[in-house]
Scaffold this motif. Structure first.
Motif, mmCIF file in Angstrom:
data_model
loop_
_atom_site.group_PDB
_atom_site.id
_atom_site.type_symbol
_atom_site.label_atom_id
_atom_site.label_comp_id
_atom_site.label_asym_id
_atom_site.label_seq_id
_atom_site.Cartn_x
_atom_site.Cartn_y
_atom_site.Cartn_z
ATOM 1 N N PHE A 328 -28.870 20.383 -20.104
ATOM 2 C CA PHE A 328 -30.305 20.381 -19.828
ATOM 3 C C PHE A 328 -30.903 19.233 -20.642
ATOM 4 O O PHE A 328 -31.130 19.362 -21.850
ATOM 5 C CB PHE A 328 -30.937 21.716 -20.215
ATOM 6 C CG PHE A 328 -30.467 22.880 -19.371
ATOM 7 C CD1 PHE A 328 -30.909 23.039 -18.080
ATOM 8 C CD2 PHE A 328 -29.553 23.797 -19.872
ATOM 9 C CE1 PHE A 328 -30.476 24.093 -17.295
ATOM 10 C CE2 PHE A 328 -29.111 24.856 -19.103
ATOM 11 C CZ PHE A 328 -29.573 25.003 -17.804
ATOM 12 N N GLY A 329 -31.096 18.118 -19.974
ATOM 13 C CA GLY A 329 -31.554 16.924 -20.676
ATOM 14 C C GLY A 329 -30.415 16.310 -21.474
ATOM 15 O O GLY A 329 -29.271 16.762 -21.441
ATOM 16 N N GLU A 330 -30.726 15.283 -22.228
ATOM 17 C CA GLU A 330 -29.707 14.559 -22.983
ATOM 18 C C GLU A 330 -29.251 15.308 -24.232
ATOM 19 O O GLU A 330 -28.135 15.118 -24.713
ATOM 20 C CB GLU A 330 -30.237 13.180 -23.376
ATOM 21 C CG GLU A 330 -30.508 12.262 -22.179
ATOM 22 C CD GLU A 330 -31.006 10.901 -22.627
ATOM 23 O OE1 GLU A 330 -31.124 10.702 -23.860
ATOM 24 O OE2 GLU A 330 -31.284 10.058 -21.754
ATOM 25 N N GLY A 513 -21.511 25.646 -29.353
ATOM 26 C CA GLY A 513 -22.665 24.762 -29.236
ATOM 27 C C GLY A 513 -22.242 23.364 -28.845
ATOM 28 O O GLY A 513 -21.056 23.004 -28.927
ATOM 29 N N GLU A 514 -23.186 22.572 -28.362
ATOM 30 C CA GLU A 514 -22.917 21.185 -27.936
ATOM 31 C C GLU A 514 -21.859 21.122 -26.838
ATOM 32 O O GLU A 514 -21.111 20.161 -26.733
ATOM 33 C CB GLU A 514 -22.484 20.321 -29.127
ATOM 34 C CG GLU A 514 -23.519 20.200 -30.230
ATOM 35 C CD GLU A 514 -24.812 19.546 -29.729
ATOM 36 O OE1 GLU A 514 -24.724 18.572 -28.965
ATOM 37 O OE2 GLU A 514 -25.891 20.024 -30.112
ATOM 38 N N GLY A 515 -21.786 22.178 -26.012
ATOM 39 C CA GLY A 515 -20.860 22.187 -24.885
ATOM 40 C C GLY A 515 -19.429 22.530 -25.229
ATOM 41 O O GLY A 515 -18.553 22.508 -24.358
ATOM 42 N N VAL A 516 -19.146 22.863 -26.495
ATOM 43 C CA VAL A 516 -17.778 23.168 -26.924
ATOM 44 C C VAL A 516 -17.506 24.660 -26.760
ATOM 45 O O VAL A 516 -18.254 25.500 -27.279
ATOM 46 C CB VAL A 516 -17.550 22.762 -28.395
ATOM 47 C CG1 VAL A 516 -16.141 23.158 -28.855
ATOM 48 C CG2 VAL A 516 -17.773 21.268 -28.565
ATOM 49 N N ILE A 517 -16.426 24.996 -26.029
ATOM 50 C CA ILE A 517 -16.029 26.383 -25.821
ATOM 51 C C ILE A 517 -14.559 26.525 -26.204
ATOM 52 O O ILE A 517 -13.700 25.857 -25.636
ATOM 53 C CB ILE A 517 -16.228 26.820 -24.355
ATOM 54 C CG1 ILE A 517 -17.690 26.652 -23.947
ATOM 55 C CG2 ILE A 517 -15.782 28.263 -24.164
ATOM 56 C CD1 ILE A 517 -17.942 26.919 -22.485
ATOM 57 N N ASN A 518 -14.276 27.387 -27.170
ATOM 58 C CA ASN A 518 -12.901 27.630 -27.601
ATOM 59 C C ASN A 518 -12.409 28.968 -27.060
ATOM 60 O O ASN A 518 -13.173 29.942 -26.982
ATOM 61 C CB ASN A 518 -12.802 27.633 -29.128
ATOM 62 C CG ASN A 518 -13.031 26.248 -29.703
ATOM 63 O OD1 ASN A 518 -12.627 25.251 -29.108
ATOM 64 N ND2 ASN A 518 -13.685 26.172 -30.858
#
Length: 639
Positions: A328-330, A513-518
């Motif tokens: 969502f946005g940059e 967060g920041e698109g990181v999924i473990n």
């Protein structure tokens, strides 16, 4: 010190009786959890205690020197005012000087005399400690933009502001207050819940709360007050102690119910034989018959409520997410190339802080929201059952049974039979009377229960559950858990309820967060322990390697090395043989002691001190048994 008493309290809404002649006391230091089914009067009882509602009969007494602080499901903030103005709206001298201090700092205008006066007042009122606690509470609950108007906040944000206000107000009274909380953990992420758990456990305050979070309840509360069958039952102990007591009560009730049924048959036969004119003696027997009839017909036991839904057949292809990106946005990435193929029967939990995109992820997986790039493929046989946070959706106000019949008149069960919509509602704890209640009149928990039931009516084979435990009572949670444990399809679950997660999921998607999924191979408690170990290792200067799914898979080269490196099996030494024999003697003794203590904890008149001692000893025994079992296994390899 005695804080409050509710004595012989009764409350009805129309023909529906919530509770009748109930009495319990609250003393200084008590931390009490209030448990009851949804719609059976928990929030009403809290409102009666706080003076927001009145009982039909009975009296409420609260000590005149005690401040009662209330956190409700609904808040009455002034939407035009800022978060800060709403939180610090109390008419208190400490609050006034803290506000003056904050306003002076924000003004940018230097006035040495004014600032000196504020500092003197801060010292005199010991306001520095309050200021520190204020900042800690706001930070931990992720409340930062204090000048933002409350009307612009989401429902979850408003709930956190209300919680902050309640906690801050308790700080003003140095423990001389009664904190009343209705579902304090709703809309909090797990990190916030764990902080709140520690905060309430450490504080010297007196607490009465409604919560469905069993880990939270166990950590914070030392007493449970249960409302059941319009009566109140007090359990001086933790959640395990409550479960033991309730199981015994249900067992006794079932025995009594069978006796009542036998008496009822005989009395029914007698009633039918009697002439219209009745003697005084027969009239008393007639009254007794009415009492027995009411007990037999209206008795509902937890064990009677079951879910046995028929699941639509699930094929080989289920759900594929290929290189999925979403932001969502940059500055707000949610997914960065997420790639996963779901397998039959998988149970995956999703954890992460609020705002990292958990609900967005579910919407993308369900193709309710388009990703920026990547592919989402659904199998032809997949039938999704989506339980969203939006709640029960309906266009017109209907009675409960009419709403359900819009889906189907009959519901198929997994044994091949069918039951009517009305009977299915009964199995989901909606009494015949409640089924004719209008949707708009249902409690929040009853609406959530009906929302879940309407999803099951579609016979799904892939359940996507977004915070399903919010507003559900503990009995309904137990029913739901038992159903989900037997469910043969896939489950994708977002929940802040750690107990619920631990019981149901096999691995986790951890949103960092920041698109990181473990992908973590285990349940929430295992993940939390790993995170604590990671933190401790970092603090001690040790190198830490993160655990992934690959780490728990056997490596071929490791297997080969082991097969090539066979050695002669070592024999036990004399001392090791003695140790092995002693372990085999000790373990049964420990098991017997553990069983004896568990039986002791089930005694209804056991004091809290004795209960705590027994509970601590059981914990020691479990640890000893685990240690001895591991050593026994190690030694047994060389026999």
């Amino acid at each position: 010190m005695h804080y409050a008493t509710l004595e012989n309290i009764s409350k009805s809404f129309g023909i529906r009786q919530l509770f009748k002649d109930i009495t319990f006391h609250i003393s200084e230091g008590d931390k009490i959890a209030l448990i009851a089914r949804n719609g059976f009067g928990k929030s009403t009882l809290l409102n009666i205690l706080s003076g927001k509602d009145t009982p039909d009969t009975g009296t409420v007494w609260v000590h005149k020197d005690i401040k009662l602080v209330m956190l409700t499901q609904e808040n009455d903030f002034d939407g035009e005012k800022s978060i800060y103005d709403n939180i610090l709206s109390m008419n208190n001298e400490v609050v006034k000087v803290v506000r003056a201090y904050e306003e002076y700092n924000e003004s940018g205008i230097e006035d040495a005399d004014k600032f000196q006066d504020i500092l003197i007042r801060m010292e005199d009122l010991d306001a520095w400690n309050f200021e520190n606690q204020l900042q800690q509470i706001l930070t931990k609950l992720n409340i930062h933009n204090l000048n933002q108007q409350v009307k612009s906040l989401s429902g979850g944000q408003k709930k956190r502001v209300a919680l902050a206000q309640a906690l801050i107000e308790t700080e003003l009274y140095n423990g001389k207050c009664l904190l009343v909380m209705d579902e304090p953990t709703n809309h909090l992420d797990v990190a916030m819940i764990e902080w709140l758990e520690d905060f309430l456990s450490a504080q010297k305050l007196t607490l009465l709360m409604v919560t469905h979070d069993r880990y939270f309840l166990d950590e914070v509360c030392n007493e449970i007050v249960e409302i059941e069958d319009q009566k109140v039952y007090v359990h001086k102990g933790n959640y395990d102690y409550f479960l033991n007591n309730k199981a015994l009560r249900i067992e006794n009730a079932q025995s009594e119910l069978q006796k009542d049924k036998n008496i009822f048959r005989k009395e029914l036969e007698w009633m039918r034989k009697q002439p219209k004119a009745r003697t005084t003696k027969s009239k008393s027997r007639q009254d007794a018959f009415v009492d027995i009839e009411e007990r037999v017909k209206n008795k509902t036991l937890d064990s009677d409520v079951q879910l046995q839904v028929k699941m639509t057949r699930l094929g080989g292809k289920i759900l594929e997410m290929k290189k999925v990106y979403k932001s969502f946005g940059e500055n707000k990435p949610i997914l960065k190339g997420f790639d996963y193929t779901f397998k039959r029967g998988e149970r995956i939990g999703i954890v992460g802080k609020n705002g990292v995109g958990k609900s967005t992820f579910l919407q993308i997986a369900l193709q309710q929201m388009e990703p920026d790039s990547g592919k989402i493929n659904h199998g032809d046989t997949v039938v999704f059952g989506h339980f969203s946070q939006e709640g029960l959706q309906y266009k017109e106000d209907k009675r409960v049974v009419e709403y359900v019949k819009d889906f189907a008149e009959f519901f198929p069960l997994n044994d091949g039979t069918k039951i009517s919509a009305s009977k299915f509602l009964e199995r989901f704890a909606f009494t015949p009377e409640q089924q004719y209640t209008y949707l708009s009149k249902l409690s929040g928990g009853e609406k959530r229960r009906l929302q879940l039931l309407s999803i099951l009516f579609k016979n799904p084979n892939f359940l996507v559950l977004d915070e399903p435990t919010n507003d559900l009572d503990l009995q309904t949670l137990q029913i739901l858990e038992e159903f989900l444990l037997d469910f043969g399809g896939c489950i994708l679950l977002v929940s802040h309820d750690r107990y619920f997660m631990d019981k149901l999921v096999e691995h986790l998607f951890v949103f960092e967060g920041e698109g990181v999924i473990n992908d973590f191979p285990g349940n929430y408690s295992q993940y939390r322990m790993k995170e604590i170990d990671k933190k401790n290792n970092i603090e001690s200067g040790k190198q830490y390697t993160s655990l992934s799914v690959e780490d728990v898979k056997p490596k071929e080269e490791n297997i080969q090395v082991k097969s090539e490196a066979k050695t002669e099996k070592r024999k036990l030494s004399f001392n090791e043989k003695r140790e092995f024999e002693q372990i085999e003697i000790d373990m049964p003794k420990l098991e017997d002691e553990k069983k004896s203590l568990e039986n002791k904890m089930s005694e209804p008149n056991l004091s809290f001190d004795d209960l705590q001692t027994a509970s601590n000893r059981i914990g020691e025994i479990i640890a000893l048994l685990e240690e001895k079992e591991l050593r026994w296994l190690e030694l047994s390899e060389h026999i």
